[in-house]
Enzyme design. Sequence first.
Site, PDB file in Angstrom:
ATOM      1  N   ASP A 149     -12.440 -67.675   3.465  1.00  0.00           N
ATOM      2  CA  ASP A 149     -12.284 -67.929   4.891  1.00  0.00           C
ATOM      3  C   ASP A 149     -12.928 -66.781   5.667  1.00  0.00           C
ATOM      4  OD1 ASP A 149     -10.784 -70.105   4.174  1.00  0.00           O
ATOM      5  OD2 ASP A 149      -8.841 -69.191   4.658  1.00  0.00           O
ATOM      6  N   LYS A 189      -8.083 -77.575 -14.658  1.00  0.00           N
ATOM      7  CA  LYS A 189      -9.393 -76.939 -14.590  1.00  0.00           C
ATOM      8  C   LYS A 189      -9.286 -75.502 -14.064  1.00  0.00           C
ATOM      9  CE  LYS A 189     -12.169 -80.163 -16.056  1.00  0.00           C
ATOM     10  NZ  LYS A 189     -13.009 -79.925 -17.264  1.00  0.00           N
ATOM     11  N   THR A 193     -10.710 -71.396 -10.028  1.00  0.00           N
ATOM     12  CA  THR A 193     -10.147 -70.046 -10.085  1.00  0.00           C
ATOM     13  C   THR A 193     -11.232 -69.028 -10.386  1.00  0.00           C
ATOM     14  OG1 THR A 193      -7.936 -70.778 -10.736  1.00  0.00           O
ATOM     15  CG2 THR A 193      -8.569 -68.547 -11.367  1.00  0.00           C
ATOM     16  N   CYS A 383      20.888 -73.418  19.434  1.00  0.00           N
ATOM     17  CA  CYS A 383      20.055 -73.115  20.592  1.00  0.00           C
ATOM     18  C   CYS A 383      19.927 -74.337  21.508  1.00  0.00           C
ATOM     19  CB  CYS A 383      18.688 -72.597  20.140  1.00  0.00           C
ATOM     20  SG  CYS A 383      17.782 -71.758  21.458  1.00  0.00           S
ATOM     21  N   GLN A 387      22.635 -76.420  24.154  1.00  0.00           N
ATOM     22  CA  GLN A 387      22.365 -76.826  25.528  1.00  0.00           C
ATOM     23  C   GLN A 387      22.533 -78.332  25.710  1.00  0.00           C
ATOM     24  OE1 GLN A 387      18.479 -75.218  26.320  1.00  0.00           O
ATOM     25  NE2 GLN A 387      19.136 -73.097  26.007  1.00  0.00           N
ATOM     26  N   HIS A 509      20.414 -68.344  16.883  1.00  0.00           N
ATOM     27  CA  HIS A 509      19.905 -69.031  15.678  1.00  0.00           C
ATOM     28  C   HIS A 509      20.554 -68.436  14.429  1.00  0.00           C
ATOM     29  CE1 HIS A 509      16.578 -71.438  17.445  1.00  0.00           C
ATOM     30  NE2 HIS A 509      16.625 -70.504  18.385  1.00  0.00           N
ATOM     31  N   GLU A 511      20.744 -69.542  11.530  1.00  0.00           N
ATOM     32  CA  GLU A 511      20.024 -69.842  10.283  1.00  0.00           C
ATOM     33  C   GLU A 511      19.195 -68.662   9.792  1.00  0.00           C
ATOM     34  OE1 GLU A 511      17.378 -71.686  13.624  1.00  0.00           O
ATOM     35  OE2 GLU A 511      19.499 -71.267  13.234  1.00  0.00           O
TER      36      GLU A 511
END
EC number: 6.3.4.2
Length: 540
Positions: A149, A189, A193, A383, A387, A509, A511
Site C-alpha cells: 500500500d 498456496k 506470501t 449512550c 437518551q 460506554h 463496554e
Amino acid sequence: MATKYIFFTGGVVSSVGKGVTAAAMGRLLKERGFSVAVQKLDPYINVDPGTMSPYQHGEVYVLDDGAETDLDLGHYERFIDIRLNRVCNVTTGQVYAEVISRERRGDYLGGTIQVIPHITNEIKRRIGLVGRTTGAEIVLVEVGGTVGDIESLPFLEAIRQLRFDVGRENTFYIHVTWLPYIGATGELKTKPTQHSVAELRSIGIQPDMIIARSDYPVEASLCEKIALFCDVEKRAVVPMVTNPILYEVPLALEKAQVGEYLLERLGLEARRKPDWTDWETLVERVKMPKPTVTIALVGKYVELHDAYMSVREALRHAALHLGVELDIRWVHSAELEKGKGWEEIKAASGVLVPGGFGSRGIEGKIQAIHHARTNKIPYLGLCLGMQLMVIEFGRHIFGTDEVNSTEFDRSTPYPVIDLMPEQHGVTDLGGTMRLGLYPCILQPGSLAHACYGVDRVEERHRHRFEFNNAYRKIFEEHGMRFSGLSPDGRLVEIAEIADHPFMVATQFHPEFLSRPNRPHPLFLGFVRAAAQQAGVLPKV
C-alpha cells in the site's frame, strides 16, 4: 533495560488478523513478567476515526484520556488487560498535522520539508513516546494496512530506520500473511506470501517471524517451504489457523513456543513461568454446552458487526461468567420502522440499544425500547440507548410523540435530551465531545449500585448530548430513577426504571472496560436478568 520493539506488518490481504496477533503476543510477554504496551500506526489521513462512519472503520474505541482510536486497541486492552493512552494510536493525519504545524512556526529554519527525514522522524518520535509514557519494557507496534500500500510506506520506512536507531538486538519484525486456498486442487498456496515478503525486503525489512494465517490446516512442509524462500528460521514460521474462539489464539501461540522464541531473539529471560489457568478455563467455558439466551441488539450499523465489537465482546464476557450461551440477534432499527424484524425482538429475552449518531433508525430503536418497558423485558441502553430510553419514557409521561432530543428535532417542545452547555458554539466535530474517563456516584438501593457493589465508579464517555435537568423532577415522579450522577449532581450518568426487573441505561460506554476474565458489572447484571427471563437461571 533498553526498550524492546516488536513490529507487525501485514501481507497479501488486509484484515488478516494483525491486531489479534499483536494482542495475543502481548499477553504471552505479560505472562512472562514483562510490562508491555501496544501501538497502532494507521495509514489513513483522518486525524482519528472519530468522524468516520462505522461502515468505513468499525467501532471507535475510546481510551481513558479521551482518545478516539482504532478498534484494535480494544483487542490490545482486552487480551493483555492493560490501559493504554492516546500515544498508542497514530495516524498519517496526526503526523502530517504536527509536521506542518512546526513548519508554519518556523521550527525547520527554512528547510525543505520531506517525507524523509521529517515525516519518518515524527513517526519515530511517536513510537518512542509509548515506552516513556506507559513505562512499558516491550512495545508492540502494528502497522495498519498491507505491505505494498502506498500510504503505508512512511511507516514502514520509519520502523526500518528504528532498527539502526535502537539497535538490532532491540527490534523484532513479524509479518502476518495469508495463505489462500485453491478449492479446485485442494491446496494452500505460499506464492502470495513469498511475493509479500519480497516486497517487504525490497524496502529494507527482513521479517524475523512469519505468522501464516489460513482457514485450513497448514502442513509442516508448507512452513518449511515458506522458511526456505523467505529466509526465515523454520521455527519462526508459525501457522495460525482461523479459530472460532478468539481467546484461544494466545494458547495456540504458547503451544507453538512463540514466547520462548521472542525472548531468545530479544536477549531476554522470562521472569516467571506463564500461568494460563484462567485463560484455559475461559476457553473451556466457551466450548462447554450451555443453555441459550437470546439478546436482540438493535442498531443502525448491524450489517457490520465490527461497529459494535466491544459491545459484543462485553456480552460474551458476561455470558461466559454466568455459564450461558448467547444468541445475539442483530436487528436493524430502520427495518423495525417498516414493520420488519419484530419476530427477533419478540423472541429475545433481553434488548440492548448501543450508541450511535444521527436520526436514521431512531424511531425503530424507540419502538424496541417501548416493547422492553411495557413487556418487562430486561433492557440495557448505552449512550444513545440511554437518551432514547428517556425519550420513550417522556412520550409515555406526556402522551405525545413530540418528546424528543434536540439532536433529532431542534424545535421539539419537550427537549428531554439537549446539547451539553459546553457544546454550544462548537463547530469542529472531531475530538470535541465529552470524551474519556469521568467519575460517577451511584445511588444506594438502585439496580446500578447493586450491580457495581460500590459507591463510585469511573467510566469512559463519548457523547455530545445529555439529559435535560429541567425534566428531572417529573421523570422521578413517574418512576424513573437517576441512579448514577456526576459528583456535582449536574449530569445524569445512569437512568433506570424502578418498576421493571432490569431496565438500566448509561450515558457512558461500559463496554470499553469489560475484560474476558472480568466482565463489566452492568453487562453481568443485564445478561443475568435476561437469563432469568429466559428461565435458564433461577430468579433471586
